[in-house]
Design an enzyme around this catalytic site. Structure first.
Site, short mmCIF file in Angstrom:
data_model
loop_
_atom_site.label_atom_id
_atom_site.label_comp_id
_atom_site.label_asym_id
_atom_site.label_seq_id
_atom_site.Cartn_x
_atom_site.Cartn_y
_atom_site.Cartn_z
N CYS A 1 -5.05 4.78 -1.71
CA CYS A 1 -3.92 3.90 -1.96
C CYS A 1 -3.84 3.78 -3.48
CB CYS A 1 -4.15 2.54 -1.31
SG CYS A 1 -2.93 1.30 -1.77
N HIS B 1 -4.57 0.41 -5.22
CA HIS B 1 -5.88 -0.17 -4.93
C HIS B 1 -7.02 0.85 -4.99
CE1 HIS B 1 -3.02 -2.93 -2.70
NE2 HIS B 1 -3.48 -3.64 -3.72
N MET C 1 -10.13 1.69 -2.35
CA MET C 1 -9.33 1.94 -1.15
C MET C 1 -9.03 3.42 -1.05
SD MET C 1 -6.05 -0.09 0.25
CE MET C 1 -5.37 0.28 1.84
N HIS D 1 0.85 -1.19 0.00
CA HIS D 1 0.00 0.00 0.00
C HIS D 1 0.88 1.24 0.00
CE1 HIS D 1 -3.50 -2.42 0.83
NE2 HIS D 1 -2.99 -2.87 1.96
#
Length: 151
Positions: A136, A139, A144, A91
């Site tokens: 992120c 993602h 996210m 991440h």
């Protein structure tokens, strides 16, 4: 601040006890009382400093979900938010330059380098009041992302 109150009460009780036991003996017990007061003040500063960390946000849900947990939170201006790599990594943390308060440098808040291991941390101190949106990068398409409101 209940912890600080308990420390101060213990020091006060100890100081009162020492003072009554040796009111006629010597002035060294007075210095001991002053030392205890300094110790209590130091403990208070330590408690106050640790309370500056407003929140911890997990990067990845406990079940491997690609999300920030919590995804929305409110903190006071000047507090620090700690992002901890939890699951589903790697991440990173990118603050959206178009969705931070005016004058805030989103690039300086962001951490483009990937966090690859569990428990790795990024701390962000938020000074300006307003809404901070972040995501992120690898993602973001999976949803996210998160929001921090600074009051």
């Amino acid at each position: 601040m209940p912890a600080m109150k308990a420390v101060v009460q213990k020091v006060q009780a100890s100081y009162t006890e020492n003072k009554s036991e040796s009111s006629s003996s010597s002035s060294s017990s007075g210095f001991q009382g002053i030392g205890m007061a300094v110790l209590a003040a130091s403990a208070g500063l330590l408690v106050a400093a640790s309370s500056a960390n407003a929140a911890t946000v997990k990067m990845g849900g406990d079940g491997g979900e690609l999300q920030f947990v919590p995804s929305s939170l409110t903190v006071a201006a000047g507090e620090t938010v700690t992002f901890v790599n939890n699951a589903g990594f790697p991440h990173n943390l990118i603050f959206d330059e178009e969705n931070v308060p005016s004058g805030v440098n989103a690039e300086k808040l962001s951490r483009e380098d990937y966090l690859n291991g569990p428990g790795e941390k990024v701390e962000v101190k938020l000074i300006e009041k307003g809404r901070y949106e972040y995501y992120c990068e690898p993602h973001q398409g999976a949803g996210m992302k998160g929001v921090i409101t600074v009051t």
